[in-house]
Design a protein around this motif. Structure first.
Motif, PDB file in Angstrom:
ATOM      1  N   THR A  78       0.866  -1.169   0.000  1.00  0.00           N
ATOM      2  CA  THR A  78       0.000   0.000   0.000  1.00  0.00           C
ATOM      3  C   THR A  78       0.906   1.222   0.000  1.00  0.00           C
ATOM      4  O   THR A  78       1.774   1.353   0.868  1.00  0.00           O
ATOM      5  CB  THR A  78      -0.912   0.010   1.243  1.00  0.00           C
ATOM      6  N   ASN A  79       0.709   2.103  -1.017  1.00  0.00           N
ATOM      7  CA  ASN A  79       1.621   3.233  -1.192  1.00  0.00           C
ATOM      8  C   ASN A  79       0.868   4.376  -1.870  1.00  0.00           C
ATOM      9  O   ASN A  79       0.434   4.246  -3.013  1.00  0.00           O
ATOM     10  CB  ASN A  79       2.825   2.803  -2.040  1.00  0.00           C
ATOM     11  N   SER A  80       0.732   5.502  -1.194  1.00  0.00           N
ATOM     12  CA  SER A  80      -0.001   6.647  -1.734  1.00  0.00           C
ATOM     13  C   SER A  80       0.692   7.293  -2.931  1.00  0.00           C
ATOM     14  O   SER A  80       0.059   8.046  -3.674  1.00  0.00           O
ATOM     15  CB  SER A  80      -0.226   7.693  -0.633  1.00  0.00           C
ATOM     16  N   ALA A  81       1.975   7.010  -3.161  1.00  0.00           N
ATOM     17  CA  ALA A  81       2.681   7.551  -4.326  1.00  0.00           C
ATOM     18  C   ALA A  81       2.244   6.853  -5.617  1.00  0.00           C
ATOM     19  O   ALA A  81       2.484   7.351  -6.711  1.00  0.00           O
ATOM     20  CB  ALA A  81       4.196   7.421  -4.150  1.00  0.00           C
ATOM     21  N   ILE A  82       1.599   5.698  -5.491  1.00  0.00           N
ATOM     22  CA  ILE A  82       1.066   4.980  -6.652  1.00  0.00           C
ATOM     23  C   ILE A  82      -0.347   5.493  -6.864  1.00  0.00           C
ATOM     24  O   ILE A  82      -1.243   5.215  -6.079  1.00  0.00           O
ATOM     25  CB  ILE A  82       1.103   3.456  -6.425  1.00  0.00           C
ATOM     26  N   THR A  83      -0.540   6.254  -7.938  1.00  0.00           N
ATOM     27  CA  THR A  83      -1.815   6.963  -8.121  1.00  0.00           C
ATOM     28  C   THR A  83      -2.804   6.239  -9.016  1.00  0.00           C
ATOM     29  O   THR A  83      -3.955   6.635  -9.093  1.00  0.00           O
ATOM     30  CB  THR A  83      -1.562   8.367  -8.682  1.00  0.00           C
ATOM     31  N   GLY A  84      -2.373   5.196  -9.707  1.00  0.00           N
ATOM     32  CA  GLY A  84      -3.295   4.466 -10.569  1.00  0.00           C
ATOM     33  C   GLY A  84      -2.579   3.400 -11.375  1.00  0.00           C
ATOM     34  O   GLY A  84      -1.379   3.164 -11.208  1.00  0.00           O
ATOM     35  N   ALA A  85      -3.322   2.771 -12.279  1.00  0.00           N
ATOM     36  CA  ALA A  85      -2.788   1.662 -13.076  1.00  0.00           C
ATOM     37  C   ALA A  85      -1.626   2.086 -13.958  1.00  0.00           C
ATOM     38  O   ALA A  85      -0.749   1.278 -14.271  1.00  0.00           O
ATOM     39  CB  ALA A  85      -3.904   1.064 -13.929  1.00  0.00           C
ATOM     40  N   ALA A  86      -1.589   3.350 -14.374  1.00  0.00           N
ATOM     41  CA  ALA A  86      -0.526   3.811 -15.272  1.00  0.00           C
ATOM     42  C   ALA A  86       0.749   4.214 -14.531  1.00  0.00           C
ATOM     43  O   ALA A  86       1.767   4.507 -15.171  1.00  0.00           O
ATOM     44  CB  ALA A  86      -1.031   4.987 -16.104  1.00  0.00           C
ATOM     45  N   THR A  87       0.734   4.218 -13.203  1.00  0.00           N
ATOM     46  CA  THR A  87       1.934   4.561 -12.448  1.00  0.00           C
ATOM     47  C   THR A  87       3.019   3.533 -12.725  1.00  0.00           C
ATOM     48  O   THR A  87       2.775   2.328 -12.673  1.00  0.00           O
ATOM     49  CB  THR A  87       1.646   4.612 -10.936  1.00  0.00           C
ATOM     50  N   GLN A  88       4.201   4.015 -13.026  1.00  0.00           N
ATOM     51  CA  GLN A  88       5.335   3.126 -13.294  1.00  0.00           C
ATOM     52  C   GLN A  88       6.176   2.976 -12.037  1.00  0.00           C
ATOM     53  O   GLN A  88       6.601   3.957 -11.439  1.00  0.00           O
ATOM     54  CB  GLN A  88       6.186   3.680 -14.429  1.00  0.00           C
ATOM     55  N   VAL A  89       6.400   1.722 -11.657  1.00  0.00           N
ATOM     56  CA  VAL A  89       7.199   1.408 -10.480  1.00  0.00           C
ATOM     57  C   VAL A  89       8.279   0.414 -10.896  1.00  0.00           C
ATOM     58  O   VAL A  89       7.977  -0.604 -11.521  1.00  0.00           O
ATOM     59  CB  VAL A  89       6.337   0.801  -9.345  1.00  0.00           C
ATOM     60  N   ILE A  90       9.510   0.722 -10.569  1.00  0.00           N
ATOM     61  CA  ILE A  90      10.623  -0.194 -10.851  1.00  0.00           C
ATOM     62  C   ILE A  90      10.865  -1.016  -9.580  1.00  0.00           C
ATOM     63  O   ILE A  90      11.027  -0.456  -8.500  1.00  0.00           O
ATOM     64  CB  ILE A  90      11.899   0.585 -11.216  1.00  0.00           C
ATOM     65  N   ASN A 134      12.782  -3.822  -3.348  1.00  0.00           N
ATOM     66  CA  ASN A 134      13.216  -2.438  -3.423  1.00  0.00           C
ATOM     67  C   ASN A 134      12.459  -1.809  -4.577  1.00  0.00           C
ATOM     68  O   ASN A 134      12.288  -2.445  -5.622  1.00  0.00           O
ATOM     69  CB  ASN A 134      14.721  -2.346  -3.653  1.00  0.00           C
ATOM     70  N   PHE A 135      12.011  -0.569  -4.410  1.00  0.00           N
ATOM     71  CA  PHE A 135      11.207   0.034  -5.468  1.00  0.00           C
ATOM     72  C   PHE A 135      11.512   1.510  -5.649  1.00  0.00           C
ATOM     73  O   PHE A 135      12.039   2.176  -4.756  1.00  0.00           O
ATOM     74  CB  PHE A 135       9.710  -0.149  -5.193  1.00  0.00           C
ATOM     75  N   LEU A 136      11.151   2.001  -6.840  1.00  0.00           N
ATOM     76  CA  LEU A 136      11.233   3.406  -7.169  1.00  0.00           C
ATOM     77  C   LEU A 136      10.002   3.748  -8.009  1.00  0.00           C
ATOM     78  O   LEU A 136       9.786   3.142  -9.071  1.00  0.00           O
ATOM     79  CB  LEU A 136      12.515   3.702  -7.964  1.00  0.00           C
ATOM     80  N   VAL A 137       9.179   4.664  -7.528  1.00  0.00           N
ATOM     81  CA  VAL A 137       8.021   5.133  -8.280  1.00  0.00           C
ATOM     82  C   VAL A 137       8.534   6.267  -9.171  1.00  0.00           C
ATOM     83  O   VAL A 137       9.045   7.262  -8.681  1.00  0.00           O
ATOM     84  CB  VAL A 137       6.905   5.664  -7.333  1.00  0.00           C
ATOM     85  N   VAL A 138       8.417   6.080 -10.504  1.00  0.00           N
ATOM     86  CA  VAL A 138       9.071   7.018 -11.422  1.00  0.00           C
ATOM     87  C   VAL A 138       8.124   8.045 -12.061  1.00  0.00           C
ATOM     88  O   VAL A 138       8.582   8.918 -12.772  1.00  0.00           O
ATOM     89  CB  VAL A 138       9.873   6.279 -12.512  1.00  0.00           C
ATOM     90  N   ASN A 139       6.844   7.923 -11.870  1.00  0.00           N
ATOM     91  CA  ASN A 139       5.952   8.972 -12.392  1.00  0.00           C
ATOM     92  C   ASN A 139       4.755   9.151 -11.490  1.00  0.00           C
ATOM     93  O   ASN A 139       4.577   8.457 -10.531  1.00  0.00           O
ATOM     94  CB  ASN A 139       5.511   8.670 -13.824  1.00  0.00           C
TER      95      ASN A 139
END
Length: 139
Positions: A78-90, A134-139
């Motif tokens: 659960t992460n509020s930086a992920i805003t929807g299906a199009a969010t890119q996460v590495i 480990n993750f990075l939310v890129v957009n």
């Protein structure tokens, strides 16, 4: 105050009430630089989660994992930086029991959440090791 042309800072350039944005051009790190520095947080919790970590970069450890050969386990962050299906996460993943072969099979993002399906190889040993993502939310 808007700055046009070039801006040179001898030490640190800081935006205290907003973002530093380049509308044209790219960020260029010089040979003297050390790269990007992210304020990464960490959290842990029992698999399959959800484990809460509201951060653009971070590390989540899932404990109590058990994935048999040829089986899948869906881990949820659960992460509020992920805003929807199009969010890119590495993602990068580590942690396995000797003889097992876990890998990330798929990732499905939705508003405030990411579901990561981890699969164990056919004929592999059941993995019971903690899984670290480990993750990075890129957009």
């Amino acid at each position: 105050t808007a700055v046009t042309g070039s801006l040179t800072a001898s030490t640190t350039l800081t935006a205290t009430a907003g973002a530093i944005t380049a509308t044209n051009g790219n960020f260029v790190g010089s040979a003297a630089g050390t790269g990007f520095l992210f304020n990464a947080n960490a959290a842990s919790g029992a698999a399959p989660g959800p484990v809460v970590l509201n951060s653009r970069a971070g590390q989540v450890t899932f404990t109590g994992v058990s994935i048999a050969a040829a089986a899948d386990l869906t881990l949820t962050i659960t992460n509020s930086a992920i805003t929807g299906a199009a969010t890119q996460v590495i993602y990068s993943m580590s942690g396995s029991t000797t003889g097992s072969a876990p890998s990330i099979k798929s990732v499905t993002n939705s508003a405030g959440s990411s579901a990561i399906v981890v699969t164990n190889g056919t004929g592999a040993t059941t993995t019971t090791a903690n899984i670290v993502l480990n993750f990075l939310v890129v957009n």
